[in-house]
Design an enzyme around this catalytic site. Structure first.
Site, mmCIF file in Angstrom:
data_model
loop_
_atom_site.group_PDB
_atom_site.id
_atom_site.type_symbol
_atom_site.label_atom_id
_atom_site.label_comp_id
_atom_site.label_asym_id
_atom_site.label_seq_id
_atom_site.Cartn_x
_atom_site.Cartn_y
_atom_site.Cartn_z
ATOM 1 N N ASP A 8 26.007 34.308 23.906
ATOM 2 C CA ASP A 8 25.542 32.929 23.855
ATOM 3 C C ASP A 8 26.763 32.016 23.953
ATOM 4 O OD1 ASP A 8 23.688 30.912 23.752
ATOM 5 O OD2 ASP A 8 22.980 31.336 21.738
ATOM 6 N N GLU A 10 27.033 28.463 22.509
ATOM 7 C CA GLU A 10 27.315 27.434 21.502
ATOM 8 C C GLU A 10 28.385 27.879 20.503
ATOM 9 O OE1 GLU A 10 23.169 26.451 22.970
ATOM 10 O OE2 GLU A 10 24.208 28.292 22.370
ATOM 11 N N HIS A 60 22.604 32.259 27.308
ATOM 12 C CA HIS A 60 22.603 30.806 27.106
ATOM 13 C C HIS A 60 21.923 30.047 28.244
ATOM 14 C CE1 HIS A 60 23.808 26.785 26.031
ATOM 15 N NE2 HIS A 60 24.360 26.627 27.214
ATOM 16 N N HIS A 104 25.305 31.160 16.918
ATOM 17 C CA HIS A 104 25.290 29.931 16.125
ATOM 18 C C HIS A 104 24.247 30.061 15.029
ATOM 19 C CE1 HIS A 104 21.616 29.124 18.371
ATOM 20 N NE2 HIS A 104 22.293 29.503 19.444
ATOM 21 N N HIS A 115 20.545 25.632 16.170
ATOM 22 C CA HIS A 115 19.181 25.542 16.688
ATOM 23 C C HIS A 115 18.620 26.950 16.805
ATOM 24 C CE1 HIS A 115 21.392 26.576 20.348
ATOM 25 N NE2 HIS A 115 20.248 27.011 20.842
ATOM 26 N N GLU A 134 18.690 32.872 15.518
ATOM 27 C CA GLU A 134 18.534 33.780 16.653
ATOM 28 C C GLU A 134 19.165 35.129 16.332
ATOM 29 O OE1 GLU A 134 20.201 31.668 19.948
ATOM 30 O OE2 GLU A 134 18.679 30.091 19.876
#
Length: 275
Positions: A8, A10, A60, A104, A115, A134
Site C-alpha cells: 500500500d 499511504e 493502492h 496505515h 482510513h 485493513e
C-alpha cells in the site's frame, strides 16, 4: 520459499498527505519512486535470507503505482485493479509468508492518512466486534490460508496496531504520526536500510502453518445515512443503525468479498462535495 508483499502507499516513506498518493499528480510521481524504494528494500532483505521468489501485489488506489523498471530483479509485480482478493490477491497461491508494506491505521483511528478502503466515507469497520484496520482484515485472510504475517511497515501507530493482530511480525516505523496530514519522516536511505534488515530477520518465521477457517462478522459505519441505506441493498447485508450495516460470512474470504462489494456500492452513492 515464496513470499508475498502486499504494498500500500499511504504508509510508504515520506508520504503524508493527499497529493502524495493521488495518481496523476506531480507529487505522486515523486512518491512513486520512494514507494518503489521501500518495496525493493524489502525484497532485498527477503532474498538475502532465502526467499526464492517475491510476489509484489499492488494494493493502492489504481494499483498501478510502482515503477516496474526499477523493481528488484527477484520480484514479480501483480499490478492493476479488479482482483478478486484485492489487496491480498496471491495469498492463496502457496506463498510461505506475507509482508504488509506501506500500511496505515484504520478508519476512526489516529494515523497518517488513516482510513479503511474508502478515504473518508467510512468512519469505522469492526471484525468480530473489534475495530479493524485493513491490516487486521488482511491478517485474518492470511490466517485462513495458513500464511504468517512476517513484517509490517508504516507509521508508528500502524506498527502499534499491527502488534495487536500480528504479534510475531517484525515492525518498521518509517515515520512518526503528528496528525492525519503530518509526520516526522526518516530519510529514504535510513528507512530502506531498516526495512531490509527487518525483512532479513523476518524470514526466520516464514513457513505455512495450519489454516484457520471460521465464520466472521463485519460491521461498517458510514458518515452519512444514505450510504448505509445503499449498502443494505446488497444481499446478506442488513442495516443495523442509521449509519451502520453488518453481515455474516462463512469464511474470511467470503467476508472480504462481501466487504469489497459494500464499499463499491457505498462509493457509488457518494454525490459531489456533500458525500
Amino acid at each position: 520459499m515464496r513470499i508475498m508483499i502486499s504494498a500500500d502507499m499511504e504508509g510508504a516513506t515520506g508520504v503524508t498527505w493527499t497529493g502524495d498518493v493521488v495518481p496523476g499528480t506531480e507529487q505522486w510521481q515523486r512518491m512513486r519512486r520512494l514507494f518503489t524504494g521501500d518495496v525493493d528494500a524489502c525484497a532485498a532483505g527477503l532474498v538475502a535470507a532465502g526467499a526464492t521468489q517475491v510476489l509484489v501485489n499492488e494494493a493502492h488506489s489504481s494499483q498501478r503505482n510502482l515503477l516496474i523498471e526499477d523493481l528488484h530483479p527477484a520480484a514479480r509485480l501483480l499490478t492493476g485493479r479488479h482482483k478478486p482478493l484485492s489487496m491480498m490477491q496471491g495469498i492463496d497461491s502457496g506463498v510461505d509468508g506475507v509482508v504488509f508494506l506501506g500500511y496505515h491505521t484504520g478508519a476512526g483511528e489516529r494515523g497518517v492518512l488513516a482510513h479503511t478502503y474508502l478515504e473518508n466515507s467510512i468512519t469505522g469497520v469492526w471484525l468480530d466486534g473489534v475495530l479493524a484496520s485493513e491490516g487486521r482484515l488482511n491478517a485474518a485472510l492470511a490466517a485462513e490460508h495458513g500464511v504468517p504475517v512476517l513484517l509490517v511497515t508504516g507509521d508508528d501507530l500502524t506498527c502499534a496496531d499491527a502488534a495487536s493482530y500480528a504479534p510475531a511480525a517484525r515492525l518498521v516505523a518509517v515515520k512518526e504520526c503528528v496528525s492525519r496530514y503530518a509526520a516526522v519522516c526518516l530519510p529514504p536511505a535510513v528507512a530502506c536500510a531498516q526495512i531490509t534488515d527487518a525483512a532479513t530477520a523476518a524470514m526466520a518465521a516464514a513457513g505455512r502453518h495450519d489454516a484457520v477457517v471460521a465464520p466472521h462478522r463485519i460491521e461498517v459505519e458510514f458518515d452519512a445515512t444514505h450510504l448505509a441505506e445503499a449498502a443494505a441493498v446488497v444481499p446478506t447485508v442488513e442495516q443495523t443503525g442509521v449509519r451502520r450495516v453488518g453481515f455474516d460470512a462463512v469464511s474470511m474470504t467470503e467476508a472480504m468479498k462481501a466487504f469489497k462489494i459494500v464499499t463499491y456500492v457505498a462509493a457509488g452513492a457518494v454525490e459531489g462535495i456533500y458525500g
